[in-house]
Design a protein around this motif. Structure first.
Motif, PDB file in Angstrom:
ATOM      1  N   PHE A   8     -12.340  18.846  15.700  1.00  0.00           N
ATOM      2  CA  PHE A   8     -13.544  17.899  15.706  1.00  0.00           C
ATOM      3  C   PHE A   8     -13.726  17.314  17.192  1.00  0.00           C
ATOM      4  O   PHE A   8     -12.654  17.359  18.052  1.00  0.00           O
ATOM      5  N   ALA A   9     -14.800  17.175  17.701  1.00  0.00           N
ATOM      6  CA  ALA A   9     -15.297  16.386  18.700  1.00  0.00           C
ATOM      7  C   ALA A   9     -14.822  17.312  20.132  1.00  0.00           C
ATOM      8  O   ALA A   9     -15.206  18.295  19.937  1.00  0.00           O
ATOM      9  N   SER A  10     -14.175  16.458  21.109  1.00  0.00           N
ATOM     10  CA  SER A  10     -13.747  17.109  22.186  1.00  0.00           C
ATOM     11  C   SER A  10     -12.718  18.284  21.963  1.00  0.00           C
ATOM     12  O   SER A  10     -12.598  19.307  22.848  1.00  0.00           O
ATOM     13  N   VAL A  11     -12.013  18.174  20.980  1.00  0.00           N
ATOM     14  CA  VAL A  11     -11.188  19.324  20.564  1.00  0.00           C
ATOM     15  C   VAL A  11     -11.972  20.573  20.325  1.00  0.00           C
ATOM     16  O   VAL A  11     -11.768  21.687  20.696  1.00  0.00           O
ATOM     17  N   ARG A  12     -13.012  20.430  19.446  1.00  0.00           N
ATOM     18  CA  ARG A  12     -13.924  21.630  19.018  1.00  0.00           C
ATOM     19  C   ARG A  12     -14.634  22.174  20.361  1.00  0.00           C
ATOM     20  O   ARG A  12     -14.779  23.414  20.353  1.00  0.00           O
ATOM     21  N   GLU A  13     -14.843  21.237  21.126  1.00  0.00           N
ATOM     22  CA  GLU A  13     -15.764  21.754  22.261  1.00  0.00           C
ATOM     23  C   GLU A  13     -14.890  22.583  23.103  1.00  0.00           C
ATOM     24  O   GLU A  13     -15.447  23.530  23.815  1.00  0.00           O
ATOM     25  N   SER A  14     -13.446  22.000  23.548  1.00  0.00           N
ATOM     26  CA  SER A  14     -12.890  22.781  24.361  1.00  0.00           C
ATOM     27  C   SER A  14     -12.320  24.204  23.800  1.00  0.00           C
ATOM     28  O   SER A  14     -12.129  25.088  24.536  1.00  0.00           O
ATOM     29  N   LEU A  15     -12.094  24.126  22.631  1.00  0.00           N
ATOM     30  CA  LEU A  15     -11.712  25.394  21.912  1.00  0.00           C
ATOM     31  C   LEU A  15     -12.751  26.271  21.508  1.00  0.00           C
ATOM     32  O   LEU A  15     -12.531  27.662  21.422  1.00  0.00           O
ATOM     33  N   GLY A  16     -13.999  26.074  21.392  1.00  0.00           N
ATOM     34  CA  GLY A  16     -15.307  26.518  21.305  1.00  0.00           C
ATOM     35  C   GLY A  16     -15.187  27.102  19.500  1.00  0.00           C
ATOM     36  O   GLY A  16     -15.593  28.238  19.124  1.00  0.00           O
ATOM     37  N   LEU A  17     -14.389  26.239  18.849  1.00  0.00           N
ATOM     38  CA  LEU A  17     -14.291  26.507  17.211  1.00  0.00           C
ATOM     39  C   LEU A  17     -14.047  25.461  16.663  1.00  0.00           C
ATOM     40  O   LEU A  17     -13.436  24.525  17.011  1.00  0.00           O
ATOM     41  N   ARG A  39      -0.619  26.121  20.442  1.00  0.00           N
ATOM     42  CA  ARG A  39      -0.427  26.014  21.957  1.00  0.00           C
ATOM     43  C   ARG A  39       0.207  27.480  22.399  1.00  0.00           C
ATOM     44  O   ARG A  39      -0.603  27.862  23.643  1.00  0.00           O
ATOM     45  N   ALA A  40       0.991  27.932  21.676  1.00  0.00           N
ATOM     46  CA  ALA A  40       1.388  29.490  22.173  1.00  0.00           C
ATOM     47  C   ALA A  40       0.386  30.553  22.323  1.00  0.00           C
ATOM     48  O   ALA A  40       0.451  31.629  23.007  1.00  0.00           O
ATOM     49  N   ARG A  41      -0.940  30.340  21.753  1.00  0.00           N
ATOM     50  CA  ARG A  41      -2.185  31.006  21.830  1.00  0.00           C
ATOM     51  C   ARG A  41      -2.564  31.061  23.358  1.00  0.00           C
ATOM     52  O   ARG A  41      -3.269  32.034  23.774  1.00  0.00           O
ATOM     53  N   GLY A  42      -2.144  29.839  24.170  1.00  0.00           N
ATOM     54  CA  GLY A  42      -2.379  30.135  25.758  1.00  0.00           C
ATOM     55  C   GLY A  42      -3.785  29.317  26.053  1.00  0.00           C
ATOM     56  O   GLY A  42      -4.497  29.083  25.142  1.00  0.00           O
ATOM     57  N   GLY A  43      -3.967  29.513  27.245  1.00  0.00           N
ATOM     58  CA  GLY A  43      -5.386  29.198  27.499  1.00  0.00           C
ATOM     59  C   GLY A  43      -5.799  27.837  27.374  1.00  0.00           C
ATOM     60  O   GLY A  43      -5.118  26.721  27.342  1.00  0.00           O
ATOM     61  N   ALA A  44      -7.221  27.760  26.815  1.00  0.00           N
ATOM     62  CA  ALA A  44      -7.753  26.231  26.286  1.00  0.00           C
ATOM     63  C   ALA A  44      -6.663  25.692  25.304  1.00  0.00           C
ATOM     64  O   ALA A  44      -6.659  24.694  25.152  1.00  0.00           O
ATOM     65  N   TRP A  45      -6.111  26.498  24.510  1.00  0.00           N
ATOM     66  CA  TRP A  45      -5.293  26.118  23.173  1.00  0.00           C
ATOM     67  C   TRP A  45      -4.155  25.510  23.801  1.00  0.00           C
ATOM     68  O   TRP A  45      -4.023  24.330  23.372  1.00  0.00           O
ATOM     69  N   SER A  46      -3.440  25.941  25.016  1.00  0.00           N
ATOM     70  CA  SER A  46      -2.353  25.226  25.635  1.00  0.00           C
ATOM     71  C   SER A  46      -2.748  23.838  26.315  1.00  0.00           C
ATOM     72  O   SER A  46      -2.013  22.871  26.060  1.00  0.00           O
ATOM     73  N   ASP A  47      -3.960  23.905  26.812  1.00  0.00           N
ATOM     74  CA  ASP A  47      -4.489  22.624  27.651  1.00  0.00           C
ATOM     75  C   ASP A  47      -4.619  21.729  26.539  1.00  0.00           C
ATOM     76  O   ASP A  47      -4.445  20.422  26.630  1.00  0.00           O
ATOM     77  N   THR A  48      -5.595  22.154  25.495  1.00  0.00           N
ATOM     78  CA  THR A  48      -6.095  21.307  24.602  1.00  0.00           C
ATOM     79  C   THR A  48      -5.313  20.493  23.694  1.00  0.00           C
ATOM     80  O   THR A  48      -5.345  19.303  23.473  1.00  0.00           O
ATOM     81  N   LEU A  49      -4.335  21.106  23.263  1.00  0.00           N
ATOM     82  CA  LEU A  49      -3.095  20.634  22.388  1.00  0.00           C
ATOM     83  C   LEU A  49      -1.709  20.623  23.008  1.00  0.00           C
ATOM     84  O   LEU A  49      -0.848  20.344  22.520  1.00  0.00           O
ATOM     85  N   ALA A  50      -1.805  20.347  24.230  1.00  0.00           N
ATOM     86  CA  ALA A  50      -0.648  20.053  25.152  1.00  0.00           C
ATOM     87  C   ALA A  50       0.327  19.059  24.680  1.00  0.00           C
ATOM     88  O   ALA A  50      -0.238  17.950  24.358  1.00  0.00           O
ATOM     89  N   GLU A  51       1.516  19.059  24.878  1.00  0.00           N
ATOM     90  CA  GLU A  51       2.339  17.980  24.361  1.00  0.00           C
ATOM     91  C   GLU A  51       2.180  16.860  25.347  1.00  0.00           C
ATOM     92  O   GLU A  51       1.935  16.879  26.617  1.00  0.00           O
ATOM     93  N   GLY A  52       2.186  15.585  24.772  1.00  0.00           N
ATOM     94  CA  GLY A  52       1.716  14.366  25.709  1.00  0.00           C
ATOM     95  C   GLY A  52       0.464  13.991  25.604  1.00  0.00           C
ATOM     96  O   GLY A  52       0.114  13.010  25.845  1.00  0.00           O
ATOM     97  N   ARG A  53      -0.394  14.952  25.406  1.00  0.00           N
ATOM     98  CA  ARG A  53      -2.073  14.597  25.312  1.00  0.00           C
ATOM     99  C   ARG A  53      -2.385  13.659  23.846  1.00  0.00           C
ATOM    100  O   ARG A  53      -1.483  14.073  22.647  1.00  0.00           O
ATOM    101  N   VAL A  54      -2.993  12.826  23.878  1.00  0.00           N
ATOM    102  CA  VAL A  54      -3.050  11.999  22.575  1.00  0.00           C
ATOM    103  C   VAL A  54      -4.010  12.730  21.804  1.00  0.00           C
ATOM    104  O   VAL A  54      -5.334  12.915  22.306  1.00  0.00           O
ATOM    105  N   LEU A  55      -3.677  12.984  20.658  1.00  0.00           N
ATOM    106  CA  LEU A  55      -4.424  13.679  19.587  1.00  0.00           C
ATOM    107  C   LEU A  55      -4.189  12.839  18.351  1.00  0.00           C
ATOM    108  O   LEU A  55      -3.041  12.525  18.097  1.00  0.00           O
ATOM    109  N   ARG A  56      -5.221  12.670  17.399  1.00  0.00           N
ATOM    110  CA  ARG A  56      -4.906  12.469  16.271  1.00  0.00           C
ATOM    111  C   ARG A  56      -4.858  13.681  15.306  1.00  0.00           C
ATOM    112  O   ARG A  56      -5.335  14.628  15.754  1.00  0.00           O
ATOM    113  N   MET A  57      -4.162  13.516  14.272  1.00  0.00           N
ATOM    114  CA  MET A  57      -3.980  14.597  13.199  1.00  0.00           C
ATOM    115  C   MET A  57      -4.019  14.179  11.884  1.00  0.00           C
ATOM    116  O   MET A  57      -3.730  12.762  11.554  1.00  0.00           O
TER     117      MET A  57
END
Length: 85
Positions: A8-17, A39-57
């Motif tokens: 959702f939101a910026s996560v969706r925009e960053s991943l394009g999915l 995150r192991a997918r690399g690229g935008a996945w690694s950046d968007t879901l990075a450890e330490g990045r605040v995300l809700r789940m």
């Protein structure tokens, strides 16, 4: 195990999915494991879901933390913290 993923939101925009169905490896058992696996997918996945990045789940529409166990067919969602005004 097969699960549904929603972004959702910026996560969706960053991943394009916005959503996908995935078959998880046997060692992915929690919501936190899913985040690491993605995150192991690399690229935008690694950046968007990075450890330490605040995300809700959420798992099955309930807010959750990384330790929540997955079940067959569950829905896991990732989204940025929501602010109000």
């Amino acid at each position: 195990m097969k699960i549904e993923l929603r972004y959702f939101a910026s996560v969706r925009e960053s991943l394009g999915l916005a959503q996908e169905s995935v078959e998880l490896p046997a060692d992915v058992r929690t919501v936190g494991d899913v985040r690491v696996w993605l995150r192991a997918r690399g690229g935008a996945w690694s950046d968007t879901l990075a450890e330490g990045r605040v995300l809700r789940m959420a798992c099955n529409h309930a807010m959750t933390d990384a330790a929540t166990r997955l079940t067959e067919g569950c829905e896991v969602a990732f989204f940025p913290p929501v602010t109000g005004g």
